[in-house]
Design an enzyme around this catalytic site. Sequence first.
Site, mmCIF file in Angstrom:
data_model
loop_
_atom_site.group_PDB
_atom_site.id
_atom_site.type_symbol
_atom_site.label_atom_id
_atom_site.label_comp_id
_atom_site.label_asym_id
_atom_site.label_seq_id
_atom_site.Cartn_x
_atom_site.Cartn_y
_atom_site.Cartn_z
ATOM 1 N N ASP A 83 30.875 27.471 65.271
ATOM 2 C CA ASP A 83 30.582 26.699 64.064
ATOM 3 C C ASP A 83 30.127 25.299 64.447
ATOM 4 O OD1 ASP A 83 31.438 28.892 62.813
ATOM 5 O OD2 ASP A 83 33.166 27.982 61.798
ATOM 6 N N PHE A 103 26.634 25.256 65.592
ATOM 7 C CA PHE A 103 25.790 25.450 64.413
ATOM 8 C C PHE A 103 25.635 24.129 63.659
ATOM 9 C CE2 PHE A 103 24.988 26.456 60.008
ATOM 10 C CZ PHE A 103 23.953 27.378 60.109
ATOM 11 N N ASP A 104 26.742 23.431 63.484
ATOM 12 C CA ASP A 104 26.697 22.138 62.785
ATOM 13 C C ASP A 104 25.790 21.141 63.495
ATOM 14 O OD1 ASP A 104 28.233 22.925 60.744
ATOM 15 O OD2 ASP A 104 30.112 22.086 61.511
ATOM 16 N N GLU A 140 26.618 53.828 44.157
ATOM 17 C CA GLU A 140 26.951 52.579 44.858
ATOM 18 C C GLU A 140 28.035 51.828 44.097
ATOM 19 O OE1 GLU A 140 23.178 49.945 43.314
ATOM 20 O OE2 GLU A 140 22.801 51.677 44.569
ATOM 21 N N LYS A 183 29.967 49.134 41.837
ATOM 22 C CA LYS A 183 29.657 48.238 40.722
ATOM 23 C C LYS A 183 30.432 46.943 40.973
ATOM 24 C CE LYS A 183 29.099 48.179 35.717
ATOM 25 N NZ LYS A 183 29.414 46.795 35.528
ATOM 26 N N ASP A 191 31.944 43.383 40.622
ATOM 27 C CA ASP A 191 32.401 42.656 39.436
ATOM 28 C C ASP A 191 32.120 41.162 39.612
ATOM 29 O OD1 ASP A 191 33.529 42.143 37.043
ATOM 30 O OD2 ASP A 191 35.605 42.510 37.660
ATOM 31 N N ARG A 199 21.540 36.597 33.897
ATOM 32 C CA ARG A 199 21.146 37.662 32.976
ATOM 33 C C ARG A 199 20.937 37.120 31.554
ATOM 34 N NH1 ARG A 199 23.708 41.305 29.582
ATOM 35 N NH2 ARG A 199 22.514 43.203 29.322
ATOM 36 N N TYR A 242 20.988 45.027 44.631
ATOM 37 C CA TYR A 242 20.918 46.465 44.370
ATOM 38 C C TYR A 242 19.645 46.902 43.667
ATOM 39 C CZ TYR A 242 22.940 44.503 40.111
ATOM 40 O OH TYR A 242 23.184 43.729 39.017
ATOM 41 N N LYS A 262 22.764 56.388 40.161
ATOM 42 C CA LYS A 262 21.345 56.237 39.826
ATOM 43 C C LYS A 262 20.555 57.435 40.336
ATOM 44 C CE LYS A 262 21.748 51.234 40.375
ATOM 45 N NZ LYS A 262 21.537 50.074 41.236
ATOM 46 N N LYS A 319 33.240 53.507 35.051
ATOM 47 C CA LYS A 319 34.132 52.341 35.162
ATOM 48 C C LYS A 319 35.572 52.784 35.391
ATOM 49 C CE LYS A 319 33.012 48.787 32.406
ATOM 50 N NZ LYS A 319 32.743 47.367 32.363
ATOM 51 N N CYS A 335 67.296 23.812 28.150
ATOM 52 C CA CYS A 335 66.623 23.899 29.452
ATOM 53 C C CYS A 335 67.543 24.578 30.466
ATOM 54 C CB CYS A 335 66.246 22.501 29.938
ATOM 55 S SG CYS A 335 65.538 22.513 31.599
ATOM 56 N N CYS A 389 68.474 21.783 33.248
ATOM 57 C CA CYS A 389 69.253 20.562 33.029
ATOM 58 C C CYS A 389 70.046 20.588 31.725
ATOM 59 C CB CYS A 389 68.345 19.331 33.078
ATOM 60 S SG CYS A 389 67.236 19.234 31.667
ATOM 61 N N CYS A 414 60.949 20.973 27.892
ATOM 62 C CA CYS A 414 62.184 20.252 28.138
ATOM 63 C C CYS A 414 61.801 18.773 28.134
ATOM 64 C CB CYS A 414 62.770 20.643 29.501
ATOM 65 S SG CYS A 414 64.025 19.471 30.043
ATOM 66 N N CYS A 441 65.369 16.124 34.991
ATOM 67 C CA CYS A 441 65.330 17.588 35.072
ATOM 68 C C CYS A 441 64.697 17.956 36.433
ATOM 69 C CB CYS A 441 64.507 18.136 33.907
ATOM 70 S SG CYS A 441 64.320 19.909 33.945
HETATM 71 S S1 IVH Z 1 22.109 48.486 38.294
HETATM 72 C C1 IVH Z 1 19.240 48.543 34.380
HETATM 73 N N1 IVH Z 1 23.848 48.381 40.206
HETATM 74 O O1 IVH Z 1 26.555 45.870 36.087
HETATM 75 C C2 IVH Z 1 20.546 48.055 34.886
HETATM 76 N N2 IVH Z 1 24.235 47.040 38.288
HETATM 77 O O2 IVH Z 1 26.281 46.877 33.068
HETATM 78 C C3 IVH Z 1 20.508 47.960 36.364
HETATM 79 N N3 IVH Z 1 26.252 45.664 38.422
HETATM 80 O O3 IVH Z 1 24.324 43.685 34.548
HETATM 81 C C4 IVH Z 1 21.810 47.553 36.883
HETATM 82 N N4 IVH Z 1 26.877 46.311 40.432
HETATM 83 O O4 IVH Z 1 25.399 42.912 36.647
HETATM 84 C C5 IVH Z 1 23.514 47.931 38.988
HETATM 85 N N5 IVH Z 1 25.281 48.364 42.021
HETATM 86 C C6 IVH Z 1 24.951 47.923 40.816
HETATM 87 C C7 IVH Z 1 25.740 46.973 40.127
HETATM 88 C C8 IVH Z 1 25.338 46.557 38.849
HETATM 89 C C9 IVH Z 1 27.156 45.528 39.394
HETATM 90 C C10 IVH Z 1 26.318 44.968 37.118
HETATM 91 C C11 IVH Z 1 25.049 44.253 36.756
HETATM 92 C C12 IVH Z 1 24.659 44.733 35.404
HETATM 93 C C13 IVH Z 1 25.887 45.441 34.931
HETATM 94 C C14 IVH Z 1 25.452 46.644 34.124
#
Ligand code: IVH
Length: 681
Positions: free
Chosen positions: A34, A37-38, A113, A115, A117, A136, A225, A288, A312, A406, A409, A424, A430
């Site tokens: 690091d 790198f710095d 793949e 999803k 969060d 979005r 993705y 997909k 989900k 409390c 105390c 309290c 306290c």
């Molecule tokens: S594909 C046409 N792939 O999930 C929609 N979405 O409800 C194409 N998300 O707004 C989305 N991981 O923010 C896709 N591997 C993944 C994802 C992903 C998270 C989120 C994305 C999207 C929401 C869809």
Amino acid sequence: MEKPEALLRIRELIELIRHHNYLYYQQASPEISDYSFDLLLKELESLEKAFPEFLDPNSPSQRVGGEITKVFKSVKHKYSMLSLDNTYSEEELIDFDNRVNKLLGEPYEYVAELKIDGVSISLTYKSGKLIQAVTRGDGVQGDDVTVNVRTIQSIPIILDSSSFPEEFEVRGEIYMPRAGFDMMNRARAEDGEQLFANPRNATAGTLKTQDSSIVAQRPLNAFFYNLMGDGIESESHFDRLNLLKSWGFRVSDIRTKAKNISQIVDFVEEINQSRSQLDFDIDGVVIKVNSIRQQEKLGFTSKSPRWAIAYKFKAEEAVTRLQSIVYQVGRTGAVTPVANLEPVLLAGTTVKRASLHNADVMMALDVRVGDFVHVEKGGEIIPKITSVDFSARHTESLPEKFIEFCPECGTQLVRSEGEAAWYCPNDVSCPPQIKGKLEHFIARKAMNIDSLGEGKIEVLFDQDLVKNPADLYSLTFDMLLGIEKVIPGDEGKAMRRVSFREKTVENILQGIENSKRVPFERVLFALGIRHVGETSAKKLARHFGNIEALMAARYEDLVSVDEIGDKIAGSVLSYFSDTKNIEIVNKLREAGVIMHAEQGVLTGVGVLQGKVLVVSGVFNKFSRDGIKQSIEQNGGKVSSSISSKTDYVLAGENMGPEKRRKAEDLGVKIISEEEYLEMIG
Ligand code: IVH
């Protein structure tokens, strides 16, 4: 160094830094330390400073942020950002597959793949350079958060390879890894700042932060993705993901191709089992259709693609018995009911406690000791009780009554109009309130006595040595040497005793001594006056200039200060109406703690008296914070956006063209760093 030579070296450094960034963030296999790198980054920064004409906005040095966004510009998406259809069951997945089968009428395969969060983002690249990052939003238009996204180290701002189309969009998810989130929240807790509920909220909040240098310090990361644009050669989604990866984008390797829906069901199950081991939160799996031609054939409904679906995961839930309810008292005196549970495994961790938040929540749930309760762990860090299994309730169980006194105390609790929490009111004796106040006093953003921590404060308090912040300044070497600290034996380990040794004691005393140089505004914050946070402490310190003036201030004087309202004013008055607090303040002053603002910090003093300045660009003699401080020390005010009220725009090198235009349009005078230095003499 001559110009041509500098240009070559700058290019070489950019190349090198990008290469090492790639190894670090994409490959997770750094080749240099690091520190080295710095050094590269520092060399680049200093060359760019010396030769501003060579500063490329895509330079890795620009990742540190600094630009301030007041309002994020709304931008229309070139391709709308749709959402996905959700399912929660295997049957619904099979229904989805049947629909696809019927509509296509030919063989097909899937890609599954994770999803992620987080917060979805769309990036536009032109000629291999990141030109725009948009959230979005409502799917049709989102916010332009480019300035902030550029600070995320793992997102390429210039692409390495040469095989990409002239213009394209990549979509993905920005998220905060769990470890980084925990670390950040711990630091926030220490600084008395509000905690983020979960990594997703933290990500969303960070992306909308106005100061990009703060964004640069937050541990954001991203996975991509989706790739869209003209002239993309690969014909399948899976290949496109590989392509994205080869261009330097982070793409999760946890994905699979599947010939049929039952393979997808297996993958979903596998991920559900192992997801607690991931370093980031996911809320499901996205399935997909792999072929792009088939995706186009299937098309979209008004809301979502017909070629994809999200499976989900249900929020993880467990049932366990409520053993007891205890009441915790915090630094402000707020009382929180906490449920002690029979330990139960939930989302990979053993849960023993859950917050019941406040009396209203507790009553609404109607929880009773002995009940079987449903515990859920969604995105939140602290598990919550969602419901009670009334059918399993013991007939003799009694409704839980919120305590009236409390638990620490014995003082009768109070509840103010409109507030959810019971308090309290005994803030002078306290124990948890005092310990909390002491911890706040020594915190980094307050008096910054880092040789004392939570543990040591506890010991000093238990030994009756420190009951309020002023007592810290009467501690002596002899009082501290040899004090014993008991470390409770937890989970099979025996209890231990350790005593304060010479070195520890010296450090503690030195830390306390150093705190006498902390500026007045931080001392004021450290006092822990209710509702007086860092910013209001600054405002009060600057307005009143010293503690005597603040103590003498009337309500009208207080509320006349910028951003000080009724709540803070009331709290300041009540704090200083208590003789015990006056005594503490007097003792602190006698001990040598600073109780007045430095001359220049007082508003209206100095050559920039009453002037409003906007700062833009990079400076030679000052850091960005440094120049702001200098303006304030000379009596000026720093504002983040140019308006008709601006007196000067202080332009460093590489000032943004938009700012320049705006200043010129409004007729605001633009001054250089040299002119500024002359001005302040
Ligand atoms: S594909 C046409 N792939 O999930 C929609 N979405 O409800 C194409 N998300 O707004 C989305 N991981 O923010 C896709 N591997 C993944 C994802 C992903 C998270 C989120 C994305 C999207 C929401 C869809």
